[in-house]
Design a protein around this motif. Structure first.
Motif, mmCIF file in Angstrom:
data_model
loop_
_atom_site.group_PDB
_atom_site.id
_atom_site.type_symbol
_atom_site.label_atom_id
_atom_site.label_comp_id
_atom_site.label_asym_id
_atom_site.label_seq_id
_atom_site.Cartn_x
_atom_site.Cartn_y
_atom_site.Cartn_z
ATOM 1 N N VAL A 181 70.690 56.999 50.279
ATOM 2 C CA VAL A 181 70.055 56.315 49.326
ATOM 3 C C VAL A 181 70.727 56.086 48.117
ATOM 4 O O VAL A 181 71.295 57.350 47.557
ATOM 5 N N GLU A 182 71.161 54.824 47.689
ATOM 6 C CA GLU A 182 71.722 54.428 46.499
ATOM 7 C C GLU A 182 71.017 53.948 45.548
ATOM 8 O O GLU A 182 70.192 52.666 45.848
ATOM 9 N N ALA A 183 70.551 54.325 44.233
ATOM 10 C CA ALA A 183 69.792 53.626 43.316
ATOM 11 C C ALA A 183 70.532 53.524 42.068
ATOM 12 O O ALA A 183 71.205 54.469 41.493
ATOM 13 N N CYS A 184 70.597 52.357 41.675
ATOM 14 C CA CYS A 184 71.363 51.953 40.575
ATOM 15 C C CYS A 184 70.439 51.223 39.339
ATOM 16 O O CYS A 184 69.622 50.442 39.853
ATOM 17 N N PHE A 185 70.476 51.763 38.117
ATOM 18 C CA PHE A 185 69.748 51.127 37.055
ATOM 19 C C PHE A 185 70.325 51.170 35.629
ATOM 20 O O PHE A 185 70.603 52.110 35.179
ATOM 21 N N THR A 186 70.891 50.030 35.216
ATOM 22 C CA THR A 186 71.568 49.944 34.097
ATOM 23 C C THR A 186 71.025 48.751 33.196
ATOM 24 O O THR A 186 70.648 47.794 33.654
ATOM 25 N N ARG A 187 70.867 49.171 31.909
ATOM 26 C CA ARG A 187 70.527 47.874 30.927
ATOM 27 C C ARG A 187 71.348 48.187 29.790
ATOM 28 O O ARG A 187 71.356 49.382 28.985
ATOM 29 N N LEU A 188 72.220 47.328 29.319
ATOM 30 C CA LEU A 188 72.991 47.418 28.007
ATOM 31 C C LEU A 188 72.043 47.355 27.149
ATOM 32 O O LEU A 188 71.260 46.534 26.633
ATOM 33 N N ALA A 189 72.108 48.361 26.018
ATOM 34 C CA ALA A 189 71.242 48.628 25.159
ATOM 35 C C ALA A 189 72.016 48.344 23.877
ATOM 36 O O ALA A 189 73.191 48.367 23.926
ATOM 37 N N ASN A 190 71.076 47.904 22.920
ATOM 38 C CA ASN A 190 71.628 47.752 21.464
ATOM 39 C C ASN A 190 72.345 49.047 20.942
ATOM 40 O O ASN A 190 71.654 50.019 21.149
ATOM 41 N N PRO A 191 73.620 48.884 20.590
ATOM 42 C CA PRO A 191 74.264 50.050 20.135
ATOM 43 C C PRO A 191 73.779 50.734 19.204
ATOM 44 O O PRO A 191 73.927 52.116 18.856
ATOM 45 N N GLU A 192 72.821 49.950 18.319
ATOM 46 C CA GLU A 192 72.189 50.988 17.267
ATOM 47 C C GLU A 192 70.876 51.614 17.698
ATOM 48 O O GLU A 192 70.263 52.224 16.955
ATOM 49 N N ALA A 193 70.310 51.224 19.034
ATOM 50 C CA ALA A 193 69.133 51.926 19.430
ATOM 51 C C ALA A 193 69.176 53.293 19.581
ATOM 52 O O ALA A 193 70.414 53.666 20.104
ATOM 53 N N ARG A 194 68.095 53.805 19.597
ATOM 54 C CA ARG A 194 68.018 55.526 19.852
ATOM 55 C C ARG A 194 68.778 55.875 21.484
ATOM 56 O O ARG A 194 69.345 56.781 21.360
ATOM 57 N N GLU A 195 68.684 55.087 22.190
ATOM 58 C CA GLU A 195 69.305 55.629 23.283
ATOM 59 C C GLU A 195 70.825 55.427 23.457
ATOM 60 O O GLU A 195 71.583 56.172 24.145
ATOM 61 N N CYS A 196 71.371 54.684 22.440
ATOM 62 C CA CYS A 196 72.879 54.891 22.468
ATOM 63 C C CYS A 196 73.378 55.640 21.187
ATOM 64 O O CYS A 196 74.616 55.814 21.183
ATOM 65 N N THR A 197 72.378 55.989 20.392
ATOM 66 C CA THR A 197 72.930 56.736 19.163
ATOM 67 C C THR A 197 72.400 58.163 19.487
ATOM 68 O O THR A 197 73.139 59.073 18.512
ATOM 69 N N ASP A 198 71.508 58.833 19.922
ATOM 70 C CA ASP A 198 70.871 60.030 19.989
ATOM 71 C C ASP A 198 71.745 60.989 20.818
ATOM 72 O O ASP A 198 71.330 61.000 21.913
ATOM 73 N N GLY A 199 72.714 61.709 20.349
ATOM 74 C CA GLY A 199 73.664 62.495 21.237
ATOM 75 C C GLY A 199 72.653 63.255 22.045
ATOM 76 O O GLY A 199 73.126 63.815 23.417
ATOM 77 N N GLN A 200 71.453 63.844 21.538
ATOM 78 C CA GLN A 200 71.068 64.923 22.461
ATOM 79 C C GLN A 200 69.902 64.547 23.263
ATOM 80 O O GLN A 200 69.866 64.796 24.600
ATOM 81 N N TYR A 201 69.057 63.386 22.792
ATOM 82 C CA TYR A 201 68.134 62.988 23.582
ATOM 83 C C TYR A 201 68.046 61.545 23.998
ATOM 84 O O TYR A 201 67.159 61.273 24.665
ATOM 85 N N GLY A 202 69.190 61.012 23.858
ATOM 86 C CA GLY A 202 69.463 59.533 24.023
ATOM 87 C C GLY A 202 70.185 59.449 25.426
ATOM 88 O O GLY A 202 70.270 60.586 26.250
ATOM 89 N N GLY A 203 70.668 58.344 25.740
ATOM 90 C CA GLY A 203 71.671 58.242 26.927
ATOM 91 C C GLY A 203 71.153 57.716 28.268
ATOM 92 O O GLY A 203 69.847 57.622 28.218
ATOM 93 N N SER A 204 71.880 57.398 29.019
ATOM 94 C CA SER A 204 71.456 56.673 30.108
ATOM 95 C C SER A 204 70.578 57.369 31.337
ATOM 96 O O SER A 204 69.347 56.898 31.628
ATOM 97 N N PHE A 205 71.025 58.540 31.359
ATOM 98 C CA PHE A 205 70.268 59.583 32.303
ATOM 99 C C PHE A 205 68.859 59.593 32.034
ATOM 100 O O PHE A 205 67.791 59.611 32.800
ATOM 101 N N LEU A 206 68.633 60.325 30.708
ATOM 102 C CA LEU A 206 67.373 60.428 30.271
ATOM 103 C C LEU A 206 66.574 59.461 30.311
ATOM 104 O O LEU A 206 65.343 59.333 30.286
ATOM 105 N N GLU A 207 67.027 58.031 29.960
ATOM 106 C CA GLU A 207 66.418 56.833 29.910
ATOM 107 C C GLU A 207 66.004 56.427 31.344
ATOM 108 O O GLU A 207 64.720 55.736 31.535
#
Ligand code: CTP
Length: 447
Positions: free
Chosen positions: A274-300
């Protein structure tokens, strides 16, 4: 012989249904009754049906009026049935007056007078108590929740909560929902249930306090960052008889369930990868791109990609490996997770600063399933085989942006309708938390 056909959901079977079937039978010699599947009802926006299809069929059978009972599961089936069964008369209650005149080219169309003052909707309303929900967090997702909740019966959004006064008051003005900004406990006391859409690191504590106060919880993912945290909350909910659901919206989409059923039907043979892919280019200023601890693609997006894997291969994996591309701020811009099972394997890919083909591929010994982006809303998927001309296309109906299905599952569960329990089980949610915990460990090592 005059053949008559009629259709319905026949939920919480009532006098109106009985009268209708009786009169339909009197129109001819042979009566066929089409009973809708749950999936068909959901896809045409009829959420919260209480009785299972077997119960609904049984109730129709018990009237003794139906000579034959069939299943209605897709748009356009009525014409097929009329031709297939050689129908003379199509009939429905007068609430449908005019809606099926187009069938007049195939057979006679009769609208029977509806029995006044009774309907399944009315009975469901009496049976379901209205759930007063409070929204925690007034960011990007809260307005979508408000909009989609309008399609679900039995829910009232009565309050919101945000300790950031400015943002809370803005939401209050815009959506006319009072937003409390002070004590979370006070807020919780004023509602029956909470929907948690606050920043990732606050989900756990808001959920815990709500459960302690005897309130049901629908929480955005991730609910917790460790297996222990997740287990603790599910145990608390169980001990207190409360509903705790994680808002992995894909799990509640009718099309996704169909996809899982087709995958497990044996069509593609034994599921091997099973291969599952989910990517969404986020705004570089948005939380998911800036919060080193709780942001990022996997938690999203990780829980979306883990969902089909756990549904199809189970939660008993042998090993898990993580690879991430990190930004300078410690955010995983792109993460690949590989899971090993006894006789199968799986891969998740998530990205917020890397774009890839967002697809779900389920490979079996006989063929494979391809669901292209946005597979997480599951509007279309295909079964393919070695013979490339042999392709089976599925196009399940999907309405709105998917939130209404999870809201509906939440309200149904609160009302004691446990039939939704399998859509995202505590075991699957806890396994997701375990993967998240391992991912966070890896990420800490990187830092
Ligand atoms: N019906 C009727 N009189 C009623 C209710 C329903 O004659 N008081 C008829 C409908 O017109 C339809 C059939 O019963 O031909 C099955 O309807 P269904 O949609 O299952 O029942 P409702 O009670 O209308 O359900 P809902 O409130 O969910 O729409």
């Amino acid at each position: 012989m005059t053949k008559v056909i009629t259709y319905g959901t026949f939920d919480l079977f009532h006098q109106g249904h009985y009268n209708l079937l009786k009169r339909a039978k009197e129109l001819g010699d042979y009566l066929i009754v089409g009973v809708t599947t749950d999936h068909f009802d959901e896809s045409r926006g009829k959420l919260n049906v209480v009785d299972s299809i077997m119960e609904r069929i049984e109730n129709v059978r018990n009237t003794g009026f139906a000579d034959e009972i069939i299943i209605e599961d897709h748009e356009g089936q009525k014409i097929e049935d009329i031709k297939k069964y050689g129908i003379d008369i199509f009939t429905l209650g007068s609430d449908w007056e005019g809606a099926f005149d187009y069938l007049g080219q195939f057979c006679k169309v009769v609208y029977l007078e509806r029995t006044p003052n009774i309907s399944s909707t009315m009975l469901r309303k009496n049976q379901f108590k209205i759930v007063n929900v409070g929204i925690v967090g007034t960011g990007r997702i809260a307005p979508r929740f408000v909009a989609e909740a309008k399609y679900v019966s039995g829910i009232n959004i009565v309050k919101a909560y945000n300790p950031e006064v400015e943002s809370g008051k803005l939401f209050e003005r815009k959506y006319d929902i009072e937003c409390l900004t002070d004590s979370y406990e006070d807020f919780v006391e004023q509602v029956d249930a909470v929907y948690i859409a606050s920043p990732n690191e606050t989900h756990y504590i808001y959920a815990k306090i709500a459960l302690e106060h005897g309130k049901h919880v629908l929480s955005e993912k991730p609910l917790g960052f460790t297996r222990a945290a997740s287990e603790e909350l599910y145990q608390m909910a169980e001990d207190r008889g409360l509903v705790l659901l994680e808002a992995v919206k894909t799990a509640y989409c009718p099309g996704f369930q169909q996809l899982m059923n087709v995958a497990q039907s044996g069509k593609i043979g034994q599921i091997t990868d099973v291969e599952a892919c989910f990517t969404r280019l986020a705004n570089p200023e948005a939380r998911e791109c800036t919060d080193g601890q709780y942001g990022g693609s996997f938690l999203e997006f990780g829980s979306y990609t883990l969902l089909p894997i756990f549904k199809l291969l189970g939660t008993d994996y042998k090993a898990v490996h993580f690879n991430s591309i990190y930004g300078e701020n410690g955010v995983d811009f792109y993460t690949k997770v590989q899971l090993e099972y006894e006789n199968s394997m799986a891969t998740c890919k998530t990205g917020v600063r890397v774009k890839s083909e967002g697809q779900l591929v389920i490979a079996g010994t006989n063929g494979y399933i391809l669901a292209e982006s946005p597979w997480w809303l599951t509007k279309k998927f295909e079964v393919r085989y070695e013979d490339e001309d042999q392709i089976e296309v599925y196009e399940p109906t999907f309405q709105g942006d998917g939130l209404r299905y999870e809201i509906s599952a939440f309200i149904s569960k609160i009302n004691g309708n446990e039939k939704n329990g399998y859509k995202l089980t505590a075991e699957e949610a806890i396994a997701m938390a375990e993967i998240t915990e391992k991912f966070m460990e890896k990420k800490r090592e990187h830092r």
